[in-house]
Design a protein around this motif. Sequence first.
Motif, PDB file in Angstrom:
ATOM      1  N   ASP A   1      -9.595  -2.120  12.209  1.00 27.43           N
ATOM      2  CA  ASP A   1      -9.142  -3.458  11.819  1.00 27.43           C
ATOM      3  C   ASP A   1      -8.627  -3.465  10.381  1.00 27.43           C
ATOM      4  O   ASP A   1      -7.701  -4.205  10.050  1.00 27.43           O
ATOM      5  CB  ASP A   1     -10.283  -4.465  11.975  1.00 27.43           C
ATOM      6  N   VAL A   2      -9.264  -2.675   9.522  1.00 30.22           N
ATOM      7  CA  VAL A   2      -8.791  -2.554   8.145  1.00 30.22           C
ATOM      8  C   VAL A   2      -7.456  -1.822   8.113  1.00 30.22           C
ATOM      9  O   VAL A   2      -6.537  -2.179   7.379  1.00 30.22           O
ATOM     10  CB  VAL A   2      -9.830  -1.815   7.278  1.00 30.22           C
ATOM     11  N   ALA A   3      -7.336  -0.795   8.941  1.00 31.60           N
ATOM     12  CA  ALA A   3      -6.121   0.023   8.961  1.00 31.60           C
ATOM     13  C   ALA A   3      -4.942  -0.706   9.587  1.00 31.60           C
ATOM     14  O   ALA A   3      -3.792  -0.340   9.317  1.00 31.60           O
ATOM     15  CB  ALA A   3      -6.383   1.320   9.721  1.00 31.60           C
ATOM     16  N   TRP A   4      -5.205  -1.731  10.400  1.00 24.91           N
ATOM     17  CA  TRP A   4      -4.123  -2.402  11.119  1.00 24.91           C
ATOM     18  C   TRP A   4      -3.015  -2.886  10.177  1.00 24.91           C
ATOM     19  O   TRP A   4      -1.833  -2.604  10.379  1.00 24.91           O
ATOM     20  CB  TRP A   4      -4.695  -3.563  11.927  1.00 24.91           C
ATOM     21  N   GLY A   5      -3.385  -3.603   9.135  1.00 30.55           N
ATOM     22  CA  GLY A   5      -2.380  -4.067   8.192  1.00 30.55           C
ATOM     23  C   GLY A   5      -1.714  -2.929   7.452  1.00 30.55           C
ATOM     24  O   GLY A   5      -0.511  -2.993   7.138  1.00 30.55           O
ATOM     25  N   LEU A   6      -2.465  -1.858   7.183  1.00 31.00           N
ATOM     26  CA  LEU A   6      -1.912  -0.717   6.462  1.00 31.00           C
ATOM     27  C   LEU A   6      -0.872   0.031   7.291  1.00 31.00           C
ATOM     28  O   LEU A   6       0.042   0.651   6.728  1.00 31.00           O
ATOM     29  CB  LEU A   6      -3.038   0.239   6.057  1.00 31.00           C
ATOM     30  N   LEU A   7      -1.011   0.005   8.616  1.00 36.96           N
ATOM     31  CA  LEU A   7      -0.019   0.660   9.470  1.00 36.96           C
ATOM     32  C   LEU A   7       1.374   0.082   9.216  1.00 36.96           C
ATOM     33  O   LEU A   7       2.363   0.814   9.131  1.00 36.96           O
ATOM     34  CB  LEU A   7      -0.383   0.476  10.945  1.00 36.96           C
ATOM     35  N   PHE A   8       1.445  -1.234   9.073  1.00 33.80           N
ATOM     36  CA  PHE A   8       2.726  -1.886   8.848  1.00 33.80           C
ATOM     37  C   PHE A   8       3.230  -1.660   7.427  1.00 33.80           C
ATOM     38  O   PHE A   8       4.443  -1.586   7.206  1.00 33.80           O
ATOM     39  CB  PHE A   8       2.615  -3.371   9.174  1.00 33.80           C
ATOM     40  N   CYS A   9       2.296  -1.559   6.491  1.00 37.33           N
ATOM     41  CA  CYS A   9       2.701  -1.217   5.123  1.00 37.33           C
ATOM     42  C   CYS A   9       3.386   0.148   5.112  1.00 37.33           C
ATOM     43  O   CYS A   9       4.449   0.319   4.494  1.00 37.33           O
ATOM     44  CB  CYS A   9       1.483  -1.181   4.199  1.00 37.33           C
ATOM     45  N   CYS A  10       2.789   1.114   5.786  1.00 40.88           N
ATOM     46  CA  CYS A  10       3.358   2.465   5.837  1.00 40.88           C
ATOM     47  C   CYS A  10       4.706   2.465   6.548  1.00 40.88           C
ATOM     48  O   CYS A  10       5.656   3.132   6.109  1.00 40.88           O
ATOM     49  CB  CYS A  10       2.393   3.414   6.543  1.00 40.88           C
ATOM     50  N   ALA A  11       4.809   1.714   7.643  1.00 40.30           N
ATOM     51  CA  ALA A  11       6.080   1.627   8.365  1.00 40.30           C
ATOM     52  C   ALA A  11       7.151   0.995   7.498  1.00 40.30           C
ATOM     53  O   ALA A  11       8.316   1.430   7.498  1.00 40.30           O
ATOM     54  CB  ALA A  11       5.890   0.831   9.651  1.00 40.30           C
ATOM     55  N   ALA A  12       6.792  -0.044   6.728  1.00 42.88           N
ATOM     56  CA  ALA A  12       7.757  -0.725   5.865  1.00 42.88           C
ATOM     57  C   ALA A  12       8.235   0.185   4.743  1.00 42.88           C
ATOM     58  O   ALA A  12       9.421   0.195   4.395  1.00 42.88           O
ATOM     59  CB  ALA A  12       7.141  -1.995   5.295  1.00 42.88           C
ATOM     60  N   VAL A  13       7.316   0.944   4.165  1.00 44.89           N
ATOM     61  CA  VAL A  13       7.694   1.881   3.099  1.00 44.89           C
ATOM     62  C   VAL A  13       8.630   2.950   3.648  1.00 44.89           C
ATOM     63  O   VAL A  13       9.632   3.315   3.016  1.00 44.89           O
ATOM     64  CB  VAL A  13       6.439   2.512   2.466  1.00 44.89           C
ATOM     65  N   ALA A  14       8.304   3.470   4.842  1.00 45.22           N
ATOM     66  CA  ALA A  14       9.163   4.477   5.465  1.00 45.22           C
ATOM     67  C   ALA A  14      10.540   3.901   5.768  1.00 45.22           C
ATOM     68  O   ALA A  14      11.570   4.570   5.579  1.00 45.22           O
ATOM     69  CB  ALA A  14       8.510   5.002   6.741  1.00 45.22           C
ATOM     70  N   ALA A  15      10.591   2.651   6.245  1.00 46.74           N
ATOM     71  CA  ALA A  15      11.873   2.008   6.544  1.00 46.74           C
ATOM     72  C   ALA A  15      12.675   1.784   5.266  1.00 46.74           C
ATOM     73  O   ALA A  15      13.904   1.970   5.252  1.00 46.74           O
ATOM     74  CB  ALA A  15      11.638   0.684   7.258  1.00 46.74           C
ATOM     75  N   PHE A  16      12.010   1.396   4.215  1.00 41.75           N
ATOM     76  CA  PHE A  16      12.698   1.169   2.936  1.00 41.75           C
ATOM     77  C   PHE A  16      13.290   2.475   2.421  1.00 41.75           C
ATOM     78  O   PHE A  16      14.436   2.513   1.962  1.00 41.75           O
ATOM     79  CB  PHE A  16      11.716   0.593   1.921  1.00 41.75           C
ATOM     80  N   ALA A  17      12.517   3.547   2.517  1.00 41.52           N
ATOM     81  CA  ALA A  17      13.004   4.847   2.051  1.00 41.52           C
ATOM     82  C   ALA A  17      14.137   5.353   2.932  1.00 41.52           C
ATOM     83  O   ALA A  17      15.152   5.862   2.440  1.00 41.52           O
ATOM     84  CB  ALA A  17      11.857   5.853   2.026  1.00 41.52           C
ATOM     85  N   GLY A  18      13.989   5.206   4.241  1.00 39.54           N
ATOM     86  CA  GLY A  18      15.001   5.711   5.164  1.00 39.54           C
ATOM     87  C   GLY A  18      16.300   4.937   5.134  1.00 39.54           C
ATOM     88  O   GLY A  18      17.357   5.461   5.511  1.00 39.54           O
ATOM     89  N   SER A  19      16.253   3.677   4.666  1.00 41.50           N
ATOM     90  CA  SER A  19      17.454   2.840   4.660  1.00 41.50           C
ATOM     91  C   SER A  19      18.192   2.873   3.329  1.00 41.50           C
ATOM     92  O   SER A  19      19.200   2.182   3.164  1.00 41.50           O
ATOM     93  CB  SER A  19      17.086   1.392   4.995  1.00 41.50           C
ATOM     94  N   ALA A  20      17.702   3.635   2.376  1.00 43.98           N
ATOM     95  CA  ALA A  20      18.357   3.716   1.061  1.00 43.98           C
ATOM     96  C   ALA A  20      19.804   4.171   1.223  1.00 43.98           C
ATOM     97  O   ALA A  20      20.082   5.175   1.873  1.00 43.98           O
ATOM     98  CB  ALA A  20      17.597   4.681   0.162  1.00 43.98           C
TER      99      ALA A  20
END
Length: 261
Positions: A41-60
């Motif tokens: 349950d703690v990791a649930w929100g972090l999963l989306f944080c990691c996905a968002a960071v990866a998307a931000f990096a990949g879309s540069a």
Amino acid sequence: MSEIDGSALAHTLIGAAAAIAVTLLVTYAIARRIGRHNVIDVAWGLLFCCAAVAAFAGSAGHGHDLRRWLLLVMTVAWGLRLAVHIGLRSRGHGEDPRYAKLLEGRGELGIVLIVYVLQCGIAFFVALPVMVGSLTTGAVGVLGYVGVLLWLVGLAFEGIGDRQLAAYKADPDRGPVMDRGLWGWTRHPNYFGDACVWVGLFLVAAEHWPGVLTILSPALMVYLLAFGSGKRVLERHMAERPGYRAYMERTSGFFPLPPRR
């Protein structure tokens, strides 16, 4: 019409999937060490944080910069707040009774599949608007700002609802059921807030093609919150409390409405 570079999309999706998978592997290792799986349950929100960071990096160099930043900040702010809140709330407690009942009699493979692999797939699918939206090149317009406003409403519902619930639990003269503030208008202000957050993120992504194609992602999240594992499992557990069934009869189950007499 906005266009997306196919190679950049592939790299972004792979990067986000890898980030989610690694986060869940670490979560599983921690769960084994501390002996409880509700750490997911703690990791649930972090999963989306990691996905968002990866998307931000990949879309540069590919997506519209304002939209990229909006999707990153909105997702990370929501995910971190949720992770910190649940982490503080569960600190010092044992396994959540809901997880204990769900995982009763299951072997290790069954636990991995039903808790971690399933969460991995759901998180990746729900985060698709963030990944695709980060790569769209059209400018942010009215629909995008409506999405930001809806996201703010959702975040406020979650934060205010959590604070009201904490105040209720700290009150020695509290009643058997929390029905104050937002909780008098909806039995699940946090779930309603979650739904607003993810519909808002979708609107930011859907302003230009092909972001609109990710509409099934917020639809799945809303379904899970309003009708699926979120509300249904919690209320099955809460219905055993004195006064909760009467509370259900007078209070909206999801969308905020004035309480019935």
